[in-house]
Design a protein around this motif. Structure first.
Motif, PDB file in Angstrom:
ATOM      1  N   ALA A  83       0.837  -1.201   0.000  1.00 34.30           N
ATOM      2  CA  ALA A  83       0.000   0.000   0.000  1.00 34.30           C
ATOM      3  C   ALA A  83       0.873   1.252   0.000  1.00 34.30           C
ATOM      4  CB  ALA A  83      -0.911   0.003   1.226  1.00 34.30           C
ATOM      5  N   HIS A  84       0.357   2.328  -0.590  1.00 33.16           N
ATOM      6  CA  HIS A  84       1.039   3.622  -0.598  1.00 33.16           C
ATOM      7  C   HIS A  84       0.139   4.638   0.095  1.00 33.16           C
ATOM      8  CE1 HIS A  84       3.987   2.877  -4.188  1.00 33.16           C
ATOM      9  NE2 HIS A  84       4.026   1.924  -3.272  1.00 33.16           N
ATOM     10  N   LEU A  85       0.645   5.206   1.195  1.00 34.25           N
ATOM     11  CA  LEU A  85      -0.093   6.198   1.974  1.00 34.25           C
ATOM     12  C   LEU A  85       0.653   7.515   1.897  1.00 34.25           C
ATOM     13  CD1 LEU A  85      -0.878   4.025   5.146  1.00 34.25           C
ATOM     14  CD2 LEU A  85      -2.052   4.059   2.934  1.00 34.25           C
ATOM     15  N   HIS A  86      -0.065   8.573   1.589  1.00 37.92           N
ATOM     16  CA  HIS A  86       0.570   9.867   1.349  1.00 37.92           C
ATOM     17  C   HIS A  86      -0.090  10.925   2.228  1.00 37.92           C
ATOM     18  CE1 HIS A  86       2.791  12.854  -1.038  1.00 37.92           C
ATOM     19  NE2 HIS A  86       1.703  13.596  -0.964  1.00 37.92           N
ATOM     20  N   HIS A  87       0.634  11.338   3.270  1.00 38.22           N
ATOM     21  CA  HIS A  87       0.188  12.438   4.122  1.00 38.22           C
ATOM     22  C   HIS A  87       1.422  13.087   4.732  1.00 38.22           C
ATOM     23  CE1 HIS A  87      -2.505  14.045   7.593  1.00 38.22           C
ATOM     24  NE2 HIS A  87      -2.524  14.861   6.551  1.00 38.22           N
ATOM     25  N   PRO A  88       2.267  13.689   3.888  1.00 33.75           N
ATOM     26  CA  PRO A  88       3.550  14.224   4.379  1.00 33.75           C
ATOM     27  C   PRO A  88       3.348  15.294   5.434  1.00 33.75           C
ATOM     28  CG  PRO A  88       3.064  14.996   2.147  1.00 33.75           C
ATOM     29  CD  PRO A  88       2.060  13.944   2.461  1.00 33.75           C
ATOM     30  N   GLY A  89       4.189  15.227   6.463  1.00 36.09           N
ATOM     31  CA  GLY A  89       4.096  16.177   7.564  1.00 36.09           C
ATOM     32  C   GLY A  89       3.083  15.806   8.621  1.00 36.09           C
ATOM     33  N   GLY A  90       2.278  14.783   8.368  1.00 36.64           N
ATOM     34  CA  GLY A  90       1.278  14.347   9.343  1.00 36.64           C
ATOM     35  C   GLY A  90       1.349  12.850   9.535  1.00 36.64           C
ATOM     36  N   ASP A  91       0.252  12.257  10.002  1.00 33.22           N
ATOM     37  CA  ASP A  91       0.175  10.816  10.220  1.00 33.22           C
ATOM     38  C   ASP A  91      -0.404  10.152   8.971  1.00 33.22           C
ATOM     39  OD1 ASP A  91       1.094  11.255  12.772  1.00 33.22           O
ATOM     40  OD2 ASP A  91      -0.909  11.231  13.685  1.00 33.22           O
ATOM     41  N   ALA A  92       0.381   9.311   8.334  1.00 31.21           N
ATOM     42  CA  ALA A  92      -0.134   8.567   7.185  1.00 31.21           C
ATOM     43  C   ALA A  92      -1.051   7.438   7.649  1.00 31.21           C
ATOM     44  CB  ALA A  92       1.021   8.010   6.360  1.00 31.21           C
ATOM     45  N   LEU A  93      -0.649   6.746   8.706  1.00 33.79           N
ATOM     46  CA  LEU A  93      -1.467   5.694   9.320  1.00 33.79           C
ATOM     47  C   LEU A  93      -1.465   5.934  10.812  1.00 33.79           C
ATOM     48  CD1 LEU A  93      -3.020   2.989   9.383  1.00 33.79           C
ATOM     49  CD2 LEU A  93      -0.792   1.830   9.474  1.00 33.79           C
ATOM     50  N   CYS A  94      -2.625   6.201  11.370  1.00 34.55           N
ATOM     51  CA  CYS A  94      -2.731   6.431  12.812  1.00 34.55           C
ATOM     52  C   CYS A  94      -3.662   5.375  13.390  1.00 34.55           C
ATOM     53  CB  CYS A  94      -3.257   7.839  13.095  1.00 34.55           C
ATOM     54  SG  CYS A  94      -3.191   8.259  14.850  1.00 34.55           S
ATOM     55  N   ALA A  95      -3.078   4.390  14.066  1.00 33.41           N
ATOM     56  CA  ALA A  95      -3.843   3.271  14.608  1.00 33.41           C
ATOM     57  C   ALA A  95      -3.570   3.140  16.102  1.00 33.41           C
ATOM     58  CB  ALA A  95      -3.492   1.983  13.871  1.00 33.41           C
ATOM     59  N   GLU A  96      -3.792   4.197  16.838  1.00 34.80           N
ATOM     60  CA  GLU A  96      -3.587   4.165  18.288  1.00 34.80           C
ATOM     61  C   GLU A  96      -4.557   3.176  18.927  1.00 34.80           C
ATOM     62  OE1 GLU A  96      -3.983   8.007  19.935  1.00 34.80           O
ATOM     63  OE2 GLU A  96      -2.314   8.894  18.819  1.00 34.80           O
ATOM     64  N   SER A  97      -4.019   2.350  19.801  1.00 30.78           N
ATOM     65  CA  SER A  97      -4.817   1.410  20.604  1.00 30.78           C
ATOM     66  C   SER A  97      -5.596   0.413  19.757  1.00 30.78           C
ATOM     67  CB  SER A  97      -5.783   2.166  21.525  1.00 30.78           C
ATOM     68  OG  SER A  97      -5.090   3.039  22.388  1.00 30.78           O
ATOM     69  N   ILE A  98      -5.159   0.174  18.523  1.00 26.40           N
ATOM     70  CA  ILE A  98      -5.813  -0.844  17.704  1.00 26.40           C
ATOM     71  C   ILE A  98      -5.529  -2.221  18.298  1.00 26.40           C
ATOM     72  CG2 ILE A  98      -3.851  -1.121  16.129  1.00 26.40           C
ATOM     73  CD1 ILE A  98      -5.875  -1.484  13.856  1.00 26.40           C
ATOM     74  N   GLN A  99      -6.505  -3.128  18.180  1.00 26.03           N
ATOM     75  CA  GLN A  99      -6.326  -4.501  18.640  1.00 26.03           C
ATOM     76  C   GLN A  99      -6.551  -5.424  17.455  1.00 26.03           C
ATOM     77  OE1 GLN A  99      -8.685  -5.476  22.075  1.00 26.03           O
ATOM     78  NE2 GLN A  99      -7.988  -3.699  23.247  1.00 26.03           N
ATOM     79  N   VAL A 100      -5.517  -6.197  17.133  1.00 25.41           N
ATOM     80  CA  VAL A 100      -5.553  -7.093  15.984  1.00 25.41           C
ATOM     81  C   VAL A 100      -5.254  -8.503  16.465  1.00 25.41           C
ATOM     82  CG1 VAL A 100      -4.583  -7.595  13.712  1.00 25.41           C
ATOM     83  CG2 VAL A 100      -4.814  -5.217  14.477  1.00 25.41           C
ATOM     84  N   GLY A 101      -6.099  -9.441  16.056  1.00 24.80           N
ATOM     85  CA  GLY A 101      -5.958 -10.803  16.562  1.00 24.80           C
ATOM     86  C   GLY A 101      -4.675 -11.482  16.158  1.00 24.80           C
ATOM     87  N   SER A 102      -4.237 -11.300  14.912  1.00 19.45           N
ATOM     88  CA  SER A 102      -3.057 -12.008  14.434  1.00 19.45           C
ATOM     89  C   SER A 102      -1.899 -11.064  14.136  1.00 19.45           C
ATOM     90  CB  SER A 102      -3.400 -12.822  13.177  1.00 19.45           C
ATOM     91  OG  SER A 102      -2.251 -13.482  12.683  1.00 19.45           O
ATOM     92  N   ARG A 103      -1.955 -10.294  13.029  1.00 14.31           N
ATOM     93  CA  ARG A 103      -0.784  -9.534  12.624  1.00 14.31           C
ATOM     94  C   ARG A 103      -1.157  -8.217  11.961  1.00 14.31           C
ATOM     95  NH1 ARG A 103       2.999 -12.468  10.391  1.00 14.31           N
ATOM     96  NH2 ARG A 103       3.878 -10.829   9.090  1.00 14.31           N
ATOM     97  N   ILE A 104      -0.231  -7.273  12.073  1.00 19.59           N
ATOM     98  CA  ILE A 104      -0.264  -6.020  11.332  1.00 19.59           C
ATOM     99  C   ILE A 104       0.891  -6.091  10.352  1.00 19.59           C
ATOM    100  CG2 ILE A 104      -0.033  -3.516  11.458  1.00 19.59           C
ATOM    101  CD1 ILE A 104      -1.112  -3.658  14.317  1.00 19.59           C
ATOM    102  N   ASP A 105       0.586  -6.090   9.071  1.00 18.95           N
ATOM    103  CA  ASP A 105       1.623  -6.256   8.053  1.00 18.95           C
ATOM    104  C   ASP A 105       1.716  -5.002   7.198  1.00 18.95           C
ATOM    105  OD1 ASP A 105       3.483  -7.184   6.219  1.00 18.95           O
ATOM    106  OD2 ASP A 105       2.662  -9.221   6.262  1.00 18.95           O
ATOM    107  N   CYS A 106       2.783  -4.236   7.430  1.00 22.31           N
ATOM    108  CA  CYS A 106       3.075  -3.028   6.652  1.00 22.31           C
ATOM    109  C   CYS A 106       4.408  -3.215   5.941  1.00 22.31           C
ATOM    110  CB  CYS A 106       3.113  -1.801   7.554  1.00 22.31           C
ATOM    111  SG  CYS A 106       1.557  -1.404   8.357  1.00 22.31           S
ATOM    112  N   GLY A 107       4.560  -4.335   5.277  1.00 24.66           N
ATOM    113  CA  GLY A 107       5.823  -4.650   4.636  1.00 24.66           C
ATOM    114  C   GLY A 107       5.669  -4.906   3.157  1.00 24.66           C
TER     115      GLY A 107
END
Length: 466
Positions: free
Chosen positions: A186-210
């Motif tokens: 994935a390509h996320l574009h928000h320069p100078g700010g938060d491109a991905l903001c997932a505070e306190s997210i709960q995920v059962g298995s994995r978070i894959d940002c690779g």
């Protein structure tokens, strides 16, 4: 409704589509709310392909009786589905000027694959029993929030692979995801700010940002929980003016930073990991480490490589990261590496002390390695013994009381000077008429006291921390 001649027509050009391809939003709403023919045991489907939807599709606190599939459609106004109860719902390949679907309940998947949405997608408080599908989607809300999934609950996963693009922030505050958050490529574009903001997210298995994930802006996973792993392997994250990855209080089984390119700092303070996969080379990004705990490091790298992460902590000297790294080496039986880490800790700490403390620290380091290299004291003792023996053998002492005492022995006399406690009967029996030799004797007495004090202080320091 869409024929082969227009199959490849861009969705953004739907404003020019003629009456034959136009459907009023009120008609779709009527069908969803019971206007379609139904049979017992069957769920009807409202399925449009290539239609221009005029007016606003509005289902506020309504219960749809149909599956909704609006593929490659062009919407004149943002659909508003606030608080609705929906079956499987899809807008695959459609163009929308925004989408308000917050607090809805979807009994199945929400399909936004290959959609083009200019404006915010509001999914705050939504509950999706299946998956949120974002493969190939293009979300655009420059300078604002492209997708707001705060407090969203997803039974299966959020899938943003295969060309997902977002201009603006992806916000997933306190979201709950049953299986995985998949953003590979994935390509996320928000320069100078938060491109991905997932505070306190709960995920059962994995978070894959690779694997090709690219974020121009910060990735925030503060207080996030992922049961199995969080991966940035092969990712590019660009936020050079601040924290590129904010993962304070992160809890997960494995954290993978291998081959990640990060411009900015990485904050892992007070996180809890089972395994930390480190980059094979020196990480270009400084890492905040205070309070981070982990059980193992992979791969097994030379201790100097791991120490470089700790010594480059932007917070400066903090004792806990050294203690954690040493404990990890001790747990796998690498005691020498653990001692090297603890020695590096004392040297880093020395730079924060006052001048007198730094002088004493240098003395402890040179003589006994702060107690972690006690053999240094043996080297100093051997060198001083050889020096004293050679000088005293060449000189000619005089007895304090002629005719009394043991014969003069250069070796025993030197050892008697270096040993501060007790005596071998030589120190007080002889004196030197030559001032330089006498001053050497005084220097050896002082060196003996310094060595003894340093050894006791260093060993005591080590025992108190063991």
């Amino acid at each position: 409704m869409r024929d082969a001649a227009t199959a490849d027509e861009p969705e953004e050009d739907g404003s020019g589509w003629g009456p034959r391809r136009t459907v009023r939003a009120e008609v779709v709403r009527s069908l969803l709310l019971g206007g379609a023919d139904t049979r017992p045991g069957e769920t009807p489907v409202v399925h449009l392909v290539g239609a221009r939807v005029t007016g606003r599709l509005k289902l506020v606190f309504s219960e749809a009786c149909c599956v909704l599939r609006l593929e490659k459609c062009w919407f004149e106004e943002p659909p508003q589905l606030y608080g609705a109860a929906l079956h499987v719902t899809g807008f695959g390949g459609s163009y929308l000027p925004g989408l308000s679907i917050n607090t809805v309940t979807v009994a199945g998947n929400l399909d936004l694959m290959k959609t083009r949405i200019r404006g915010m997608v509001n999914l705050a408080g939504a509950r999706i029993d299946g998956s949120l599908l974002l493969q190939g989607a293009r979300l655009s809300n420059p300078g604002g929030v492209a997708l707001d999934g705060s407090r969203m609950e997803v039974g299966s996963g959020i899938v943003g692979r295969e060309g997902f693009r977002a201009e603006g922030e992806i916000r997933l505050h306190e979201a709950r995801v049953g299986e995985a958050l998949r953003l590979e490529g994935a390509h996320l574009h928000h320069p100078g700010g938060d491109a991905l903001c997932a505070e306190s997210i709960q995920v059962g298995s994995r978070i894959d940002c690779g694997e090709g994930f690219r974020a121009e802006g910060a990735v925030v996973l503060t207080s996030a929980t992922a049961g199995r792993a969080v991966s940035f392997r092969g990712a590019t994250i660009l936020h050079p003016t601040g924290q590129a990855v904010d993962a304070r209080h992160l809890q997960t089984g494995e954290l993978d930073l291998r081959t990640a390119r990060v411009e900015g700092t990485v904050d892992l303070r007070h996180g809890r990991l089972d395994v930390w996969h480190l980059p094979p080379g020196t990480s270009p990004a400084p890492v905040h480490l205070d309070g981070l705990t982990y059980r193992a490091l992979e791969p097994h790298l030379p201790v100097d490589r791991c120490l470089s992460l700790v010594t480059r902590d932007p917070d400066g000297y903090r004792p806990q990261p050294y203690q954690q790294l040493a404990a990890t080496y001790q747990a796998i039986g690498h005691d020498d590496d653990a001692r090297a880490v603890l020695l590096a800790r004392q040297r880093h700490r020395r730079a924060t002390q006052r001048p007198l403390g730094r002088v004493w620290g240098h003395l402890l380091d040179a003589t006994v390695g702060y107690g972690y290299r006690p053999w240094l004291a043996g080297l100093w003792l051997t060198a001083l013994t050889l020096l004293g023996t050679a000088v005293f053998r060449a000189a000619h002492p005089k007895p304090v009381k002629p005719g009394e005492g043991a014969p003069f022995s250069p070796l025993v006399y030197t050892l008697d000077l270096l040993i501060p406690i007790g005596g071998l009967g030589q120190r007080n029996a002889w004196y030197w008429p030559s001032d330089p030799v006498q001053w050497l004797a005084y220097a050896l007495i002082a060196a003996g006291w310094l060595l003894t004090t340093a050894v006791v202080a260093g060993v005591t320091r080590v025992l108190n921390r063991s």
